[in-house]
Design an enzyme around this catalytic site. Structure first.
Site, short mmCIF file in Angstrom:
data_model
loop_
_atom_site.label_atom_id
_atom_site.label_comp_id
_atom_site.label_asym_id
_atom_site.label_seq_id
_atom_site.Cartn_x
_atom_site.Cartn_y
_atom_site.Cartn_z
N TYR A 204 0.73 -1.46 0.29
CA TYR A 204 0.06 0.03 0.07
C TYR A 204 0.85 1.15 0.06
CZ TYR A 204 0.81 0.94 5.21
OH TYR A 204 1.58 1.11 6.29
N CYS A 205 0.28 2.32 -0.38
CA CYS A 205 1.04 3.48 -0.35
C CYS A 205 -0.19 4.56 -0.60
CB CYS A 205 2.10 4.01 -1.69
SG CYS A 205 0.90 3.87 -3.25
N THR A 206 0.20 6.05 -0.50
CA THR A 206 -0.74 6.91 -0.39
C THR A 206 -2.00 7.07 -1.55
OG1 THR A 206 0.82 8.42 0.25
CG2 THR A 206 -1.21 9.26 -0.32
N ILE B 184 -4.15 4.71 0.60
CA ILE B 184 -4.71 4.98 1.61
C ILE B 184 -5.87 6.16 1.39
CG2 ILE B 184 -4.26 6.05 3.83
CD1 ILE B 184 -1.27 5.37 3.17
#
Length: 317
Positions: free
Chosen positions: A174-176, A203
């Site tokens: 996961y990342c932004t 996110i």
């Protein structure tokens, strides 16, 4: 709120990047948008802000291009522009990691919706992997996530060896907003990891659609807001003030421009240190005046939105 913030990316081949950049810049000028947009042979990546009607028209025009028909915008309300200027630039990659030969539109990890990610993340055979930089995951991250000690995403390939112990697990990256996971999960597959997934939309989308449950702290964002809340279910603060170590999610840049470290600093310590991260930086002769925000945008006086179009020069090939 009258304004929107749009976060988006799309991996899709663009043949004439210089011509596309100029056309896209003109579109943004016409719609009075501000933000940062990257155009590369591998696709499009941007974060922009603007009035609601202008943003809606921008989304319509972008998605009308068949190359970007599958693009998904992460949309958040705002009270005003979150950027001071508009920049539309050509670069080798839409997220810099030094892997231009990795093509996520050909092979990447399995996309998980926020609900699918939420349902899988706590299973025994799953490892949740944060592919963001230190200052991002120190401000906020998923419970029990594996984090990497990297100052910049381009360091990610050199850290993959640390993940060998998880090769028999399902890796949920996961990342932004999802863009880094496209490259990270594709690279993991290339390195022999077999069960690789990614949180589609990152996110931000998880917060919008799944309430951000079990995301501890705040999410770092690359605009004037700096940090945003995503968890409306079981929120908490995990970052601590760099000076007094009390809980604080208030991110600042050190007022000493030669340091400029990006770190949490509570209001009391920021006032005491005049925006600096330490007494040493506070005494530096070049220290910037502290106005209570801890951010130091470039002076935008006499900003001409046409200037980026007029002065642009394509990078040497």
């Amino acid at each position: 709120m009258d304004y929107l913030v749009l976060l988006y990316y799309c991996y899709a081949p663009i043949d004439d990047v210089e011509a596309f950049r100029e056309e896209h810049h003109r579109l943004c000028l016409r719609l009075h948008l501000r933000g940062r947009i990257i155009v590369a042979p591998e696709g499009l990546n941007g974060t922009v802000s603007g009035r609601r009607a202008d943003c809606e028209e921008y989304m319509r025009v972008v998605k009308a291009d068949s190359r970007f028909a599958a693009l998904e915008f992460k949309i958040e309300p705002a009270e005003a522009h979150t950027f001071q200027k508009l920049h539309v630039r050509v670069k080798p990659e839409i997220v810099h990691v030094g892997l231009p030969d990795i093509k996520p539109y050909e092979r990447t990890g399995i996309h998980l919706s926020p609900q699918e990610f939420k349902d899988m993340k706590d299973q025994d055979d799953v490892v949740v992997l944060d592919v963001r930089s230190d200052y991002e995951h120190e401000l906020g991250r998923f419970k029990n996530a594996v984090t990497l000690d990297i100052e910049n995403f381009r360091e990610f390939p050199g850290k993959v060896g640390e993940l060998e112990q998880y090769k028999d697990k399902k890796i949920l990256t996961y990342c932004t907003g999802g863009i880094k996971c496209e490259k990270a999960s594709a690279f993991l597959l290339e390195q022999g990891f077999e069960n690789v997934y990614q949180l589609h939309g990152g996110i931000i989308k998880y917060g919008l659609e799944a309430g951000g449950e079990d995301f501890d702290g705040k999410c770092y964002v690359f605009d004037g807001r700096v940090a945003v809340d995503v968890n409306s279910v079981n929120p908490t603060i995990i970052s601590t003030c760099h000076n007094c170590h009390t809980p604080s999610a208030r991110m600042v840049n050190c007022a000493n421009p030669h340091c400029n470290d990006h770190l949490p600093l509570c209001e009391a310590c920021a006032e005491q240190l005049e925006g600096a991260c330490s007494p040493t930086c506070q005494q530096h002769p070049d220290k910037r005046p502290y106005d209570g925000t801890g951010t130091y945008p470039k002076n935008s006086n006499n900003y001409n939105p046409e200037q980026g179009l007029l002065s642009y020069r394509a990078p040497a090939k």
